[in-house]
Scaffold this motif. Structure first.
Motif, short mmCIF file in Angstrom:
data_model
loop_
_atom_site.label_atom_id
_atom_site.label_comp_id
_atom_site.label_asym_id
_atom_site.label_seq_id
_atom_site.Cartn_x
_atom_site.Cartn_y
_atom_site.Cartn_z
N ILE A 151 -7.59 -1.31 -4.00
CA ILE A 151 -8.64 -0.90 -3.07
C ILE A 151 -9.06 0.51 -3.44
O ILE A 151 -8.21 1.38 -3.65
N GLN A 165 -4.30 1.69 6.60
CA GLN A 165 -4.76 0.33 6.85
C GLN A 165 -4.87 -0.45 5.55
O GLN A 165 -4.49 -1.63 5.47
N GLY A 166 -5.38 0.19 4.47
CA GLY A 166 -5.46 -0.47 3.18
C GLY A 166 -4.09 -0.80 2.61
O GLY A 166 -3.91 -1.85 1.98
N THR A 167 -3.13 0.07 2.84
CA THR A 167 -1.76 -0.20 2.39
C THR A 167 -1.20 -1.44 3.06
O THR A 167 -0.57 -2.29 2.42
N ASP A 210 -11.51 -5.99 1.48
CA ASP A 210 -11.70 -4.77 0.70
C ASP A 210 -10.88 -4.78 -0.59
O ASP A 210 -11.00 -3.85 -1.40
N ILE A 211 -10.08 -5.80 -0.80
CA ILE A 211 -9.19 -5.86 -1.96
C ILE A 211 -9.90 -6.53 -3.14
O ILE A 211 -10.54 -7.58 -2.98
N GLN A 232 -7.32 5.42 -5.13
CA GLN A 232 -7.05 4.00 -5.36
C GLN A 232 -5.64 3.63 -4.95
O GLN A 232 -4.67 4.31 -5.30
N GLU A 237 -2.93 -3.93 4.19
CA GLU A 237 -3.64 -5.10 3.67
C GLU A 237 -3.07 -5.55 2.32
O GLU A 237 -2.93 -6.74 2.06
N TYR A 271 -12.14 9.94 2.26
CA TYR A 271 -11.31 8.97 2.97
C TYR A 271 -10.41 9.68 3.98
O TYR A 271 -10.10 10.87 3.84
N TYR A 327 -11.22 3.96 -2.42
CA TYR A 327 -11.78 4.72 -1.30
C TYR A 327 -12.53 5.94 -1.84
O TYR A 327 -12.07 6.56 -2.81
#
Length: 350
Positions: free
Chosen positions: A303, A316-318, A262-263, A4, A320, A309, A305
């Motif tokens: 987010i 990429q999530g970071t 995704d958030i 997470q 976002e 992962y 995962y």
């Protein structure tokens, strides 16, 4: 295992309407999802205390475990978050959890301490599993009057058991009997993708274990009235006891949830039990109050995962989450939570 990425913030009650309107415009979600959960915080009753020696690294850790289910009574549905909850003026009473017979889905979660370092977001792993639990009492003991009369406990009451569901495509089934499998074997099981049925023991449950004082009162009020005056113990609490955990705290959470790609964005308040000395034993509901009496809302943007992962996906999530932080900078400031406050290790918090 779930990885997470997390950022947190808080807003005062006066900014709630503006925050909800802004998030509705940003996410396009006009009707956010409701959040209404009840959580038991549990602790292993056999705490491992290693002997520290020079040159020896201890890798055995024990963690507090959160057991979360839905909060779906009348109080949850009628609670208006847009209005402040004033101390001494608001009377919020919830149904006793273990008094019903409806099926409950419990999510058991153990969280690791977040990663160290100067990161733009908090990153940590957690493990969780979902149980389908039928609220039945799997055993009973006599009340004080029955004990004084010399009668033996009733061993004929049996529970319907607990079915443990884990997210997987594996359709294998494994049955565990408490007479052959111990709680330690259940915890150490590596069959994460199995569907398990756990049958409660057919003997009188042990009530000499330490349980939270508040929950003792709640359980004591849930008795089966009759000629024998039998006090029954809920099978989920008994399951936790056999698993090796004691209940130490409980809280309720009420809020709303938005989705932005995704958030996941949660806005919520936390309630705790408010025991009033004037409350009589005939009360069928429990009174609760705000944990933060300032009426502030807590905000989580995160987010999740799955365990497979990749580093590129996490990066990429970071990005976002950092972009969302910049977008909402004038509304509220998302920050990395204090790492030590998220440490759920038993030894660290003892």
């Amino acid at each position: 295992m779930v990885h997470q990425l997390l950022l947190c913030s808080s807003i005062p009650q006066s900014n709630y309407i503006q925050t909800v309107s802004t998030l509705q415009a940003l996410t396009g979600v006009l009707h956010p999802q409701d959040i209404a959960t009840y959580t038991l915080l549990t602790k292993p009753h056999n705490v491992f205390k290693p002997k520290f020696e020079p040159g020896k690294v201890n890798q055995i850790e024990q963690f507090y475990m959160r057991c979360t289910t839905t909060w779906n009574d009348t109080a949850a549905s009628e609670l208006n978050l847009s209005k402040p909850i004033m101390k001494g003026k608001s009377d919020i009473r919830v149904e006793r959890l273990f008094s019903g017979k409806q099926v409950k889905h419990w999510t058991l979660q153990i969280s690791d301490i977040p990663n160290a370092g100067k990161n733009p977001v908090s990153a940590h792993n957690f493990f969780e599993s979902t149980l389908v639990h039928h609220h039945t009492a799997s055993g009973g003991v006599r009340t004080d009057n029955a004990k004084q009369s010399g009668h033996k406990p009733n061993d004929e009451t049996k529970g319907n058991g607990i079915e443990e569901k884990k997210m997987s495509n594996n359709n294998d089934k494994v049955k565990f009997d408490d007479d052959t499998k111990t709680a330690e074997q259940l915890q150490n099981s590596e069959h994460e993708n199995d569907l398990m049925e756990i049958d409660p023991p057919e003997v009188t449950p042990r009530l000499d274990k330490t349980i939270d004082v508040d929950l003792k009162t709640e359980i004591a009020n849930e008795t089966t009235k009759g000629e024998s005056e039998v006090e029954t113990k809920d099978s989920f609490l008994e399951f936790l006891e056999e698993l090796g955990y004691d209940v130490v705290s409980q809280y309720w959470q009420r809020g709303i949830r938005f989705f932005y790609g995704d958030i996941v964005i949660d806005i919520f308040k936390i309630f705790v039990r408010d025991d009033d000395p004037s409350q009589t034993s005939n009360d069928t509901r429990l009174q609760i109050k705000l944990l933060d009496e300032s009426n502030a809302f807590q905000i989580k943007a995160y987010i999740n995962y799955p365990k497979d992962y990749s580093v590129d996906i996490v990066n990429q999530g970071t990005k976002e989450l950092v972009k969302l932080k910049e977008l909402l900078n004038n509304l509220f400031e998302l920050e990395v939570p204090e790492r030590q406050y998220m440490d759920s290790r038993v030894i660290r918090n003892t």
